[in-house]
Design a protein around this motif. Sequence first.
Motif, PDB file in Angstrom:
ATOM      1  N   ASP A 114       0.811  -1.226   0.000  1.00 21.16           N
ATOM      2  CA  ASP A 114       0.000   0.000   0.000  1.00 21.16           C
ATOM      3  C   ASP A 114       0.847   1.279   0.000  1.00 21.16           C
ATOM      4  N   THR A 214       0.840   0.060   7.845  1.00 22.80           N
ATOM      5  CA  THR A 214      -0.150   0.571   6.889  1.00 22.80           C
ATOM      6  C   THR A 214      -1.543   0.584   7.527  1.00 22.80           C
ATOM      7  N   ARG A 219      -6.213  -0.718   3.335  1.00 21.16           N
ATOM      8  CA  ARG A 219      -5.409  -1.796   2.725  1.00 21.16           C
ATOM      9  C   ARG A 219      -6.047  -2.395   1.484  1.00 21.16           C
ATOM     10  N   PHE A 220      -5.268  -2.472   0.434  1.00 25.95           N
ATOM     11  CA  PHE A 220      -5.658  -3.121  -0.832  1.00 25.95           C
ATOM     12  C   PHE A 220      -6.899  -2.493  -1.493  1.00 25.95           C
ATOM     13  N   ARG A 223      -4.594   1.916  -5.445  1.00 20.27           N
ATOM     14  CA  ARG A 223      -3.241   2.471  -5.510  1.00 20.27           C
ATOM     15  C   ARG A 223      -3.371   3.971  -5.279  1.00 20.27           C
ATOM     16  N   ARG A 254      -9.199   7.163   2.137  1.00 18.92           N
ATOM     17  CA  ARG A 254      -8.360   7.217   3.342  1.00 18.92           C
ATOM     18  C   ARG A 254      -8.166   8.657   3.774  1.00 18.92           C
TER      19      ARG A 254
END
Length: 353
Positions: A114, A214, A219-220, A223, A254
């Motif tokens: 990440d 992270t 997460r995941f 990108r 995020r």
Amino acid sequence: MPKVTIDGVTVEVEPGTTILNAARKIGGEVVPPAMCYYSKLKGSGGKCRVCLVEISKGSDANPNPMPKLQASCCTPIADGMEVKNMTSPKVQDMRKGVVEFLLINHPLDCPICDQAGECDLQNLTYDYGASTTRYQEERRTFDKIDIGDKIQLHMTRCILCYRCTYVADQLTDNRVHGIVNRGDAAEISTYIQNVVSNEMSGNMIDVCPVGALTDKTFRFKSRVWFLKPYDAHRNCTKCSGKTTVWMFGNEIYRVTVRKDVNHEVESDENGKVEWICNDCRFEHKAKEDWTIEGPRKMEGWSVINQGKYMKQTAQVEIDTDPRILTGRGEDRKAISMNGTNFNVPEKNLSDGN
Ligand code: SF4
Ligand code: FES
């Protein structure tokens, strides 16, 4: 005010300023990279060695060069000191060596990490890494440790910079994690499988220079280069509430601190560092929770700016050594090449959108 000359550019700084901070005052290519130093965290620096520079003249009072390369993040300047960073072949060779050592145990898992796109080690590897490895021995492995439901620890990616332990020490009142064991067995761990749950602990994610810590809520999911960063704020009783929200369409993927040109959390006009609380970071992902101020200006080297032009605002003439033009990646070469002139962006910023 004492004067120091770095790669041919002279700057006046306060007595006691370190070489790295003097270079940051100049900006641009002369700034040595830093993996462990973080100006907002007391005691940080002196661990990773990527910031070593050559001191070709100690000072006006004692012009002798220093026999060994020095860590620019913890060496104070002296009046008349002359320093070589990009113009020193020794420094360039040393940095290649340090990157090779850092990569001995660091997995090359950028395609699934990440942190890819905003990882200091990834950038450093593009600049100084070798295309092959000479290492044949077995690499370090660690037992997986769960440090809580919000932060993911990947110990194999950790470069032991200690920044996250300084965050826990200086921002929280009960640090439950640290570096245990010594040498190649050293690792980040919690005491007796504790969880890191203090309300400011998420800042560890932002200071980690690699993908060892992270955000589990991100997460995941995407990108970073597919997201658009916006400055946003909300009324918060625990922190400044000033953040960067990373959006895809109307969705917030995020929330992070606002980072400056040195990849460090910004300070407000009174010098107060704008760390953010876990509530803002993890619990407010709805657009209505935030007042969006506008697109975030990203620092020039960010992957978010790929394919965009940077505005050059200042130009400093220096005695250009060809190495200054070859020590970094192609994109930066184009920016700094201008006959015998070396462009130093005053504000290395471009619009992230
Ligand atoms: S987990 Fe990240 S911040 Fe903590 S010591 Fe390792 S590399 Fe540094
Ligand atoms: S930044 Fe200076 S030793 Fe790590």
